[in-house]
Design an enzyme around this catalytic site. Structure first.
Site, PDB file in Angstrom:
ATOM      1  N   TRP A  81       0.836  -1.202   0.000  1.00  8.07           N
ATOM      2  CA  TRP A  81       0.000   0.000   0.000  1.00  8.07           C
ATOM      3  C   TRP A  81       0.874   1.257   0.000  1.00  8.07           C
ATOM      4  O   TRP A  81       1.795   1.385   0.812  1.00  8.07           O
ATOM      5  CB  TRP A  81      -0.892   0.030   1.229  1.00  8.07           C
ATOM      6  CG  TRP A  81      -1.891  -1.068   1.405  1.00  8.07           C
ATOM      7  CD1 TRP A  81      -2.503  -1.411   2.571  1.00  8.07           C
ATOM      8  CD2 TRP A  81      -2.460  -1.944   0.411  1.00  8.07           C
ATOM      9  NE1 TRP A  81      -3.398  -2.442   2.384  1.00  8.07           N
ATOM     10  CE2 TRP A  81      -3.389  -2.784   1.058  1.00  8.07           C
ATOM     11  CE3 TRP A  81      -2.266  -2.101  -0.970  1.00  8.07           C
ATOM     12  CZ2 TRP A  81      -4.102  -3.764   0.371  1.00  8.07           C
ATOM     13  CZ3 TRP A  81      -2.981  -3.093  -1.643  1.00  8.07           C
ATOM     14  CH2 TRP A  81      -3.887  -3.888  -0.979  1.00  8.07           C
ATOM     15  N   GLU A 202      -8.712  -2.754  -5.881  1.00  5.01           N
ATOM     16  CA  GLU A 202     -10.027  -3.371  -6.019  1.00  5.01           C
ATOM     17  C   GLU A 202     -11.178  -2.379  -6.164  1.00  5.01           C
ATOM     18  O   GLU A 202     -12.205  -2.461  -5.488  1.00  5.01           O
ATOM     19  CB  GLU A 202     -10.300  -4.327  -4.856  1.00  5.01           C
ATOM     20  CG  GLU A 202      -9.301  -5.461  -4.775  1.00  5.01           C
ATOM     21  CD  GLU A 202      -9.643  -6.525  -3.765  1.00  5.01           C
ATOM     22  OE1 GLU A 202      -9.165  -7.670  -3.929  1.00  5.01           O
ATOM     23  OE2 GLU A 202     -10.387  -6.234  -2.789  1.00  5.01           O
ATOM     24  N   TYR A 298     -10.918 -14.970  -5.636  1.00  6.02           N
ATOM     25  CA  TYR A 298     -11.402 -15.408  -4.324  1.00  6.02           C
ATOM     26  C   TYR A 298     -12.776 -16.076  -4.434  1.00  6.02           C
ATOM     27  O   TYR A 298     -13.732 -15.653  -3.780  1.00  6.02           O
ATOM     28  CB  TYR A 298     -11.486 -14.214  -3.356  1.00  6.02           C
ATOM     29  CG  TYR A 298     -10.153 -13.585  -3.040  1.00  6.02           C
ATOM     30  CD1 TYR A 298      -9.259 -14.201  -2.174  1.00  6.02           C
ATOM     31  CD2 TYR A 298      -9.795 -12.361  -3.619  1.00  6.02           C
ATOM     32  CE1 TYR A 298      -8.031 -13.620  -1.884  1.00  6.02           C
ATOM     33  CE2 TYR A 298      -8.568 -11.771  -3.332  1.00  6.02           C
ATOM     34  CZ  TYR A 298      -7.696 -12.413  -2.461  1.00  6.02           C
ATOM     35  OH  TYR A 298      -6.480 -11.833  -2.170  1.00  6.02           O
ATOM     36  N   GLU A 341      -3.659 -11.100  -6.984  1.00  8.68           N
ATOM     37  CA  GLU A 341      -4.059 -11.593  -5.664  1.00  8.68           C
ATOM     38  C   GLU A 341      -4.859 -12.863  -5.853  1.00  8.68           C
ATOM     39  O   GLU A 341      -5.685 -12.947  -6.762  1.00  8.68           O
ATOM     40  CB  GLU A 341      -4.968 -10.601  -4.921  1.00  8.68           C
ATOM     41  CG  GLU A 341      -4.328  -9.414  -4.279  1.00  8.68           C
ATOM     42  CD  GLU A 341      -5.351  -8.680  -3.386  1.00  8.68           C
ATOM     43  OE1 GLU A 341      -6.269  -9.324  -2.842  1.00  8.68           O
ATOM     44  OE2 GLU A 341      -5.219  -7.452  -3.256  1.00  8.68           O
TER      45      GLU A 341
END
Length: 429
Positions: A81, A202, A298, A341
Site C-alpha cells: 500500500w 479493487e 477469491y 491476488e
C-alpha cells in the site's frame, strides 16, 4: 540564406523532438512492450508477493529480514500500500502504538505526514527493496475502509449519506486524490525500485458504503472506466517512465449467457461478469495509459454455492476458468497480465488448488503471479508480539495472518511458488 538556415534548424529540432518522443526509459525501469514486461532489454517475468503490512513494521531489522526471505524465495516484485490514513481522532492512539500513517484527516483536507512515523517508513521500504533486487507495485488508495481508503475521502469531502461511487465523480474528491497521488509520484518517480503505480486496490461501484444506481456499465454509465482513464492520464502527466495499472479485480462486462450461469435450472446473473461491479476489464485494459492487466481470485468468498453438494462447481474449476478468461483478454489487448491476488482458506485447500492455478497461469504466459499473502516468521519488534490495527497483529514473531498467509514452514505450499519463480526466472532472457 535565411530560408536555408531556417530549414536546417527546423530539421534539427524535428530530429531532437523525435528522439525525445522515442527516448528509452532510464536503466532499471520495467516497461510493457508487445504484451510482455521488459527490463533493460530483457524479458521480465516473475513471482511476486503481497505484503500490506511491511511498511507498518517499526523495526528496520525486520524489514530487512522480510526482504531477505522474499529474495530467497525468488520474489522479484512486492505489492504494497502507498496509502495509510487516519482520522484526527485516531492520532493519539497511533502515536502511542507506533502506527504508520501518511495522511491525517481533520476536515475536508488532510495533512501529509513525512516524518519518521509516516512516509519515511515507506521511503525505507522502497529503498531497501532495491538492495534485494525487488521492485514495488504501489497502490494509491483502497476501495475498502482498511487503512484509510476511499471512504475517508467520501466522508470528509462529500459528507454523510453519500454512496461509494461518488468517489469516482465528485470533483473535490478527485482533486484531493490527485493531490495525494502527486505527492507520492513525485517522491518516487525517479526510483527504479518502483515497478508500477496502481490507481486503487479493487475499485468497485460499492465499497463498505453501498453503490448508487448509475455506476455500472450495464446502467449505461461506465463511471469507473472513465475514472481509470482520467487518473491514468493524470499519473502519466507526472511520470512518463513508470508503468500504470488499475489494481482491479478483473470484473468483466459481458452480456447474455456469458454474463451468468445456471444453478438448479435457473439462470443467475453473475456479479463478476455482468458489469455490476463497475469494471469492464476488456475496455479498461484498452486504455492508452493502462500498461498491464491485474485481476484477483477469491471464489470461495465470492460464491456461497461453490463446493456445495448437488452442484458441479468447485473453487478450483472456477478459478481455472477465471484465469483462462483473463489470459485470453490480455492476449487480445496485446498487454501483459498478472494474477495479482488470490487465496483460499485452509492448508489442505491451498495444497490442492494452488498447483493447478499456478500451472495454468504459467501455461498461459502470465508475466506475474502474486499470491495473497506473504507470511514472515522471526520478526523481533516488540518481542515478536504487537497489535497493529483492526485484527492485524504480530504473534510470536509471525506477520499478520488472515487465514491466507503463506509461511516458509508450510513447505509444500511455499515450494509451489518457489518453483514457479524458477520457471519465471528461466523465461526472463
Amino acid at each position: 540564406m535565411r530560408s536555408f538556415l531556417s530549414l536546417i534548424l527546423l530539421t534539427f529540432l524535428g530530429v531532437v523532438l523525435s528522439q525525445g518522443n522515442d527516448a528509452r526509459p532510464p536503466l532499471g525501469f520495467v516497461q510493457s512492450k508487445n504484451g510482455k514486461f521488459v527490463l533493460n532489454g530483457k524479458l521480465f517475468n516473475f513471482v511476486g508477493a503481497n505484503s500490506y503490512w511491511l511498511p507498518l513494521l517499526t523495526s528496520k531489522e525486520d524489514v530487512h529480514t522480510t526482504f531477505k526471505e522474499m529474495q530467497g524465495a525468488g520474489v522479484k516484485v512486492l505489492r504494497t500500500w502507498g496509502f495509510n490514513a487516519i482520522n484526527g481522532s485516531e492520532l493519539a492512539g497511533a502515536l502511542e502504538s507506533g502506527l504508520t500513517y501518511y495522511q491525517l484527516w481533520n476536515s475536508t483536507d488532510w495533512t501529509l505526514n513525512e516524518g519518521p512515523q509516516g512516509l519515511k517508513r515507506l521511503d525505507y521500504v522502497v529503498d531497501t527493496a532495491g538492495q534485494y533486487g525487488i521492485k514495488i507495485i504501489l497502490a494509491f488508495t483502497n476501495n475498502w475502509v482498511g487503512y484509510g481508503g476511499a471512504e475517508l475521502y467520501i466522508n470528509w469531502i462529500a459528507g454523510a449519506g453519500k454512496t461509494h461511487d461518488v468517489f469516482y465523480s465528485d470533483p473535490a474528491i478527485t482533486k484531493s486524490y490527485q493531490k495525494y497521488v502527486k505527492a507520492i509520484v513525485n517522491r518516487y518517480k525517479n526510483s527504479p525500485n518502483i515497478f508500477a503505480w496502481e490507481l486503487m486496490n479493487e475499485a468497485r461501484c460499492l465499497g463498505d458504503l453501498p453503490s448508487g444506481p448509475n455506476c455500472a456499465p450495464a446502467s449505461g454509465t461506465p463511471l469507473l472506466s472513465k475514472w481509470y482513464k482520467a487518473q491514468s492520464d493524470y499519473v502519466r502527466s507526472l511520470d512518463p517512465n513508470h508503468m500504470i495499472t488499475t489494481g482491479g479485480e478483473g470484473h468483466f462486462f459481458w452480456q447474455g449467457e456469458n454474463a451468468g450461469y445456471y444453478y438448479d435450472g435457473n439462470f443467475v446473473s453473475d456479479y463478476n461478469f455482468n458489469g455490476q461491479a463497475g469494471e469492464d476489464f476488456d475496455a479498461d485494459l484498452a486504455l492508452e495509459n493502462i500498461d498491464f492487466a491485474t485481476y484477483h481470485i477469491y471464489p470461495e468468498y465470492w460464491y456461497s454455492n461453490l463446493n456445495h453438494p448437488g452442484t458441479n462447481w468447485t473453487v478450483k474449476d472456477w478459478g481455472l476458468k477465471w484465469i483462462q478468461a483473463h489470459a485470453d483478454a490480455a492476449a487480445k489487448a496485446g498487454k501483459p497480465v498478472i494474477l495479482e491476488e488470490f487465496g483460499v482458506s485452509g492448508l489442505q485447500n491451498k495444497t490442492d488448488i494452488y498447483p493447478a492455478w499456478v500451472d495454468l497461469a504459467l501455461k498461459t504466459k502470465h508475466a506475474g503471479i502474486l499470491p495473497w499473502q506473504f507470511g514472515q516468521l522471526g520478526l523481533k519488534e516488540s518481542g515478536g508480539n504487537r497489535v497493529i490495527k483492526y485484527a492485524d497483529l504480530l504473534v510470536d514473531g509471525a506477520s499478520p495472518n488472515d487465514g491466507l498467509a503463506i509461511y516458509r514452514n508450510q513447505t509444500t505450499v511455499w515450494n509451489i511458488f518457489k518453483n514457479a519463480a524458477k520457471v519465471q526466472e528461466g523465461r526472463s532472457k
